[in-house]
Structures are given as C-alpha cells and as structure tokens.
Enzyme design. Structure first.
Site, PDB file in Angstrom:
ATOM      1  N   HIS A 122      -5.907   3.557  -1.625  1.00 27.23           N
ATOM      2  CA  HIS A 122      -7.167   3.754  -1.246  1.00 27.23           C
ATOM      3  C   HIS A 122      -7.446   5.323  -2.009  1.00 27.23           C
ATOM      4  O   HIS A 122      -6.817   6.319  -1.575  1.00 27.23           O
ATOM      5  CB  HIS A 122      -7.184   3.806   0.225  1.00 27.23           C
ATOM      6  CG  HIS A 122      -8.552   4.058   0.716  1.00 27.23           C
ATOM      7  ND1 HIS A 122      -8.650   4.107   1.954  1.00 27.23           N
ATOM      8  CD2 HIS A 122      -9.657   4.666   0.132  1.00 27.23           C
ATOM      9  CE1 HIS A 122      -9.989   4.446   2.462  1.00 27.23           C
ATOM     10  NE2 HIS A 122     -10.698   4.776   1.086  1.00 27.23           N
TER      11      HIS A 122
ATOM     12  N   HIS B 297      -3.984  -4.318   7.823  1.00 30.86           N
ATOM     13  CA  HIS B 297      -4.419  -3.314   8.751  1.00 30.86           C
ATOM     14  C   HIS B 297      -3.456  -3.640   9.863  1.00 30.86           C
ATOM     15  O   HIS B 297      -3.509  -4.234  10.635  1.00 30.86           O
ATOM     16  CB  HIS B 297      -5.735  -2.967   9.248  1.00 30.86           C
ATOM     17  CG  HIS B 297      -6.164  -1.408   9.321  1.00 30.86           C
ATOM     18  ND1 HIS B 297      -5.540  -0.915  10.495  1.00 30.86           N
ATOM     19  CD2 HIS B 297      -6.516  -0.415   8.382  1.00 30.86           C
ATOM     20  CE1 HIS B 297      -5.944   0.428  10.377  1.00 30.86           C
ATOM     21  NE2 HIS B 297      -6.464   0.656   9.458  1.00 30.86           N
TER      22      HIS B 297
ATOM     23  N   GLU C  34      -8.643   0.133  -3.184  1.00 27.53           N
ATOM     24  CA  GLU C  34      -9.604   0.220  -1.959  1.00 27.53           C
ATOM     25  C   GLU C  34     -10.431   1.418  -2.133  1.00 27.53           C
ATOM     26  O   GLU C  34      -9.897   2.654  -2.470  1.00 27.53           O
ATOM     27  CB  GLU C  34      -8.774   0.405  -0.651  1.00 27.53           C
ATOM     28  CG  GLU C  34      -7.853  -0.573  -0.168  1.00 27.53           C
ATOM     29  CD  GLU C  34      -7.129  -0.246   0.932  1.00 27.53           C
ATOM     30  OE1 GLU C  34      -7.239   0.823   1.389  1.00 27.53           O
ATOM     31  OE2 GLU C  34      -6.087  -1.034   1.495  1.00 27.53           O
TER      32      GLU C  34
ATOM     33  N   ASN D  91       0.898  -1.143   0.009  1.00 26.95           N
ATOM     34  CA  ASN D  91       0.086   0.099   0.036  1.00 26.95           C
ATOM     35  C   ASN D  91       0.823   1.305  -0.123  1.00 26.95           C
ATOM     36  O   ASN D  91       1.795   1.362   1.030  1.00 26.95           O
ATOM     37  CB  ASN D  91      -0.817   0.098   1.402  1.00 26.95           C
ATOM     38  CG  ASN D  91      -1.855   1.054   1.226  1.00 26.95           C
ATOM     39  OD1 ASN D  91      -1.274   2.378   1.065  1.00 26.95           O
ATOM     40  ND2 ASN D  91      -3.004   0.892   1.598  1.00 26.95           N
TER      41      ASN D  91
ATOM     42  N   GLY E 296       0.849  -1.183   4.260  1.00 23.99           N
ATOM     43  CA  GLY E 296       1.225   0.051   4.054  1.00 23.99           C
ATOM     44  C   GLY E 296       2.088   0.643   5.286  1.00 23.99           C
ATOM     45  O   GLY E 296       3.371   0.923   5.063  1.00 23.99           O
TER      46      GLY E 296
ATOM     47  N   ARG F 193      -9.522   8.133  -1.514  1.00 22.76           N
ATOM     48  CA  ARG F 193     -10.639   8.355  -0.703  1.00 22.76           C
ATOM     49  C   ARG F 193     -11.604   9.547  -1.398  1.00 22.76           C
ATOM     50  O   ARG F 193     -10.949  10.454  -2.135  1.00 22.76           O
ATOM     51  CB  ARG F 193      -9.891   9.032   0.706  1.00 22.76           C
ATOM     52  CG  ARG F 193      -9.182   7.720   1.326  1.00 22.76           C
ATOM     53  CD  ARG F 193      -8.741   8.316   2.702  1.00 22.76           C
ATOM     54  NE  ARG F 193      -9.768   8.470   3.682  1.00 22.76           N
ATOM     55  CZ  ARG F 193     -10.091   7.851   4.830  1.00 22.76           C
ATOM     56  NH1 ARG F 193      -9.145   6.830   4.878  1.00 22.76           N
ATOM     57  NH2 ARG F 193     -11.052   7.950   5.386  1.00 22.76           N
TER      58      ARG F 193
ATOM     59  N   THR G  35      -8.698   4.011   8.019  1.00 22.22           N
ATOM     60  CA  THR G  35      -9.719   3.107   8.202  1.00 22.22           C
ATOM     61  C   THR G  35      -9.896   2.464   9.430  1.00 22.22           C
ATOM     62  O   THR G  35      -9.060   1.851  10.023  1.00 22.22           O
ATOM     63  CB  THR G  35      -9.747   2.025   6.891  1.00 22.22           C
ATOM     64  OG1 THR G  35      -9.437   2.537   5.936  1.00 22.22           O
ATOM     65  CG2 THR G  35     -11.136   1.263   6.857  1.00 22.22           C
TER      66      THR G  35
ATOM     67  N   ARG H 111      -7.400  12.922   0.024  1.00 26.54           N
ATOM     68  CA  ARG H 111      -6.350  13.256   1.207  1.00 26.54           C
ATOM     69  C   ARG H 111      -4.867  12.984   0.788  1.00 26.54           C
ATOM     70  O   ARG H 111      -3.985  13.452   1.150  1.00 26.54           O
ATOM     71  CB  ARG H 111      -6.580  13.126   2.498  1.00 26.54           C
ATOM     72  CG  ARG H 111      -6.560  11.548   3.071  1.00 26.54           C
ATOM     73  CD  ARG H 111      -6.655  11.487   4.217  1.00 26.54           C
ATOM     74  NE  ARG H 111      -8.138  11.695   4.660  1.00 26.54           N
ATOM     75  CZ  ARG H 111      -8.465  10.978   5.922  1.00 26.54           C
ATOM     76  NH1 ARG H 111      -7.701  10.237   6.722  1.00 26.54           N
ATOM     77  NH2 ARG H 111      -9.817  11.292   6.346  1.00 26.54           N
ATOM     78  N   HIS H 112      -4.780  11.590   0.111  1.00 29.88           N
ATOM     79  CA  HIS H 112      -3.417  11.139  -0.236  1.00 29.88           C
ATOM     80  C   HIS H 112      -3.281  10.801  -1.691  1.00 29.88           C
ATOM     81  O   HIS H 112      -2.935  11.444  -2.645  1.00 29.88           O
ATOM     82  CB  HIS H 112      -3.042  10.263   0.809  1.00 29.88           C
ATOM     83  CG  HIS H 112      -3.916   9.011   1.253  1.00 29.88           C
ATOM     84  ND1 HIS H 112      -4.598   8.312   0.293  1.00 29.88           N
ATOM     85  CD2 HIS H 112      -3.985   8.654   2.354  1.00 29.88           C
ATOM     86  CE1 HIS H 112      -5.470   7.449   1.214  1.00 29.88           C
ATOM     87  NE2 HIS H 112      -4.956   7.398   2.292  1.00 29.88           N
TER      88      HIS H 112
ATOM     89  N   GLU I 282     -11.392  -9.272   3.252  1.00 27.76           N
ATOM     90  CA  GLU I 282     -10.121  -8.958   3.704  1.00 27.76           C
ATOM     91  C   GLU I 282     -10.341  -8.831   4.938  1.00 27.76           C
ATOM     92  O   GLU I 282     -11.118  -7.916   5.454  1.00 27.76           O
ATOM     93  CB  GLU I 282      -9.372  -7.636   3.042  1.00 27.76           C
ATOM     94  CG  GLU I 282      -8.129  -7.128   3.733  1.00 27.76           C
ATOM     95  CD  GLU I 282      -7.345  -5.986   3.323  1.00 27.76           C
ATOM     96  OE1 GLU I 282      -7.661  -5.905   1.950  1.00 27.76           O
ATOM     97  OE2 GLU I 282      -6.795  -5.417   3.967  1.00 27.76           O
TER      98      GLU I 282
ATOM     99  N   HIS J 206       0.806   6.328   1.969  1.00 26.70           N
ATOM    100  CA  HIS J 206       1.644   7.036   2.618  1.00 26.70           C
ATOM    101  C   HIS J 206       2.881   7.937   1.767  1.00 26.70           C
ATOM    102  O   HIS J 206       3.334   8.757   2.369  1.00 26.70           O
ATOM    103  CB  HIS J 206       2.128   6.438   3.821  1.00 26.70           C
ATOM    104  CG  HIS J 206       0.787   6.180   4.765  1.00 26.70           C
ATOM    105  ND1 HIS J 206      -0.200   7.147   5.065  1.00 26.70           N
ATOM    106  CD2 HIS J 206       0.379   5.137   5.347  1.00 26.70           C
ATOM    107  CE1 HIS J 206      -1.251   6.566   5.790  1.00 26.70           C
ATOM    108  NE2 HIS J 206      -0.921   5.384   6.047  1.00 26.70           N
TER     109      HIS J 206
HETATM  110  N1  PXP Z   1      -6.120  -2.865   4.187  1.00 25.83           N
HETATM  111  C1  PXP Z   1      -7.236  -2.171   3.969  1.00 25.83           C
HETATM  112  C2  PXP Z   1      -8.543  -2.263   3.621  1.00 25.83           C
HETATM  113  C3  PXP Z   1      -6.849  -0.745   4.627  1.00 25.83           C
HETATM  114  O1  PXP Z   1      -7.803   0.289   4.587  1.00 25.83           O
HETATM  115  C4  PXP Z   1      -5.710  -0.179   5.033  1.00 25.83           C
HETATM  116  C5  PXP Z   1      -5.046   1.100   5.181  1.00 25.83           C
HETATM  117  O2  PXP Z   1      -5.327   1.783   4.184  1.00 25.83           O
HETATM  118  C6  PXP Z   1      -4.579  -1.393   4.999  1.00 25.83           C
HETATM  119  C7  PXP Z   1      -4.968  -2.648   4.623  1.00 25.83           C
HETATM  120  C8  PXP Z   1      -3.131  -1.123   5.099  1.00 25.83           C
HETATM  121  O3  PXP Z   1      -2.973  -0.831   6.595  1.00 25.83           O
HETATM  122  P1  PXP Z   1      -1.657  -0.494   7.351  1.00 25.83           P
HETATM  123  O4  PXP Z   1      -1.403   1.077   6.580  1.00 25.83           O
HETATM  124  O5  PXP Z   1      -1.821  -0.207   8.624  1.00 25.83           O
HETATM  125  O6  PXP Z   1      -0.602  -1.279   6.846  1.00 25.83           O
END
Ligand code: PXP
Length: 238
Positions: A43, A191, A70, A7, A213, A45, A101, A49-50, A151, A10
């Site tokens: 993602h 996540h 996403e 991901n 991510g 959004r 999220t 924002r990113h 997921e 960031h």
């Molecule tokens: N999976 C989903 C569905 C998410 O929304 C996110 C955060 O954007 C992630 C995975 C990745 O999470 P993290 O950045 O905490 O690794």
C-alpha cells in the site's frame, strides 16, 4: 485453490521506525515468493508512512509473481500506477490519522472519482479491484464502476468476539461473495485475517485471493518469514 497475496507493508513499517535501510520489503517479498506466496501486496500511502516510491519501483522490477498495489483513487496515485504497471491495483479509502485501512471504499459517494480511476488504470492494462465492505449496495456500485474484482473487507468478522456475531459476519461475507460472482466479478478478501480465523473464510469457497499482512509479518518476527508464509500457504491449500 485460493491464492495468497503477501502484504509486506509492515516490513517497511519496521524500517521506517529508524529511517534506515533494514529490513527491506524487497528482500521480504523475494523470501515470501520463494516460500509460496502467489503475489506481493503493498500500500503506497499518500503520507508514505511505510512503503516508499523506491520500494514500488524496485518491487516492480523484482516481483516474479503478481504485484498488487493498494492505493487511494487520487490523480497522483493513478499516475504512479499507470507508469509502474503493477498487475493489479486495489483501490482503498485513505485517512491520514488511521492506524490501518478502517473501512471499505464508499463507491456510492465517490462514484465519479472511483469509476474514472478504474477506467484510467484499465486503460493502462491494469486489473482493478475495489476494497469494499460486504454490503450489497457497495458491491453493485463496484460493478457499475467497472471493477474487475472486489476485495471484501473481513475486518468486522475478524473483530467479532462471540460466536454468534462471527457467524453473522461470515454469513454477510458469504452473501457478498455470491453477489460479486453473480455480477461477474472476481472476489478477493482481506483485513484482519490470521492463522486461526482464515479457515472459516476459506470454507465459504469461491474467494480467489487473500491479502494478508499483519499476522504473517507478526509471526515472522518470531519464527522467520519463510516459515510464517509456508504456514499460511498450507492453510489456504487445505
Ligand atoms: N487488504 C487491504 C485492502 C488492506 O488495506 C490491508 C491492510 O493494508 C490488508 C488487506 C491486509 O490486512 P492485514 O494487515 O490486517 O492482514
């Protein structure tokens, strides 16, 4: 062997902090793929924002592995996805004020809009995954909504501090993985996963894809993205 969906949101967060052009998530995705990531996750959004629309467009042209978008189950996003055709869409809940999220999708309450989004995306040839808490009712609803995959939200496990609560959360994830398979869906997880907590989740077995991510991009700031991705890929392959 589980796969890594890197991901790169960031990378875009840092770029947006100055509103300029650097660092570019498109470049990050290419480095990530060269280092062994099996897919790129972003993602888009509602508040942009990113990740920006421009990123999605360019990543669709340049990602050579799999692009996982996403998104919220809104008409706007379904239209964008159907036009862009990522290999996969992961439907997530979205609140404007949240830092990230915060919870899984409430498939039960939003059944009509979720199942209609699943259907439209599948009609466009896109595989659809639903980001859900490890909750049996939500997982059953995901299958009823026609999802190809779930997921599992690993946030509660990642945040559990004591071993007893970590074990409890892991057991819940294990049951969720097993139910997802029984219902014929592919199972992903993500996540809050990082270099020290991912091994126990991998050890459950049967999780096809990990979307990670923050921990990888955070490490990349210090050791470089190539190394950060290679280290995570090595953990997944162990
Ligand atoms: N999976 C989903 C569905 C998410 O929304 C996110 C955060 O954007 C992630 C995975 C990745 O999470 P993290 O950045 O905490 O690794």
């Amino acid at each position: 062997m589980p796969t890594l969906g890197l991901n790169v949101d960031h990378v875009a967060t840092v770029r947006q902090a100055r509103g300029g052009k650097e660092p570019d998530p498109v470049t990050a995705a290419a480095i990530g793929e060269l280092a062994g990531a099996n897919g790129i996750t972003i993602h888009l959004r509602e508040d942009r924002r990113h990740i920006q629309d421009r990123d999605l467009k360019l990543l669709r042209q340049t990602v050579k592995t799999r692009l996982n978008l996403e998104m919220a189950a809104t008409e706007e996003m379904v239209m964008i996805a159907a036009r862009t055709k990522p290999e996969q869409c992961t439907l997530v809940p979205e609140k404007r004020q949240e830092l990230t999220t915060e919870g899984g999708l409430d498939v039960i309450t939003g059944f009509q809009s979720v199942s209609s989004a699943v259907h439209s995306l599948q009609q466009a040839g896109i595989t659809v995954s639903l980001f859900v808490d490890p909750n049996p009712e939500q997982i059953r609803a995901a299958q009823k909504a026609g999802a190809d995959a779930i997921e599992i939200h690993t946030g509660a496990y990642a945040e559990a501090r004591e071993q007893a609560s970590r074990d409890r959360e892991l057991a819940t994830i294990r049951e969720a993985v097993s139910l997802g398979h029984q219902l014929g869906m592919t199972v992903h997880a993500g996540h809050g996963l990082n270099y020290s907590n991912v091994a126990e989740v991998i050890a459950i077995g049967g999780i096809r894809e990990f979307n990670i991510g923050h921990s990888i991009i955070a490490r990349a700031v210090l050791v470089g993205l190539d190394r950060a991705v290679r280290e995570m890929v090595a953990l997944l392959r162990q």
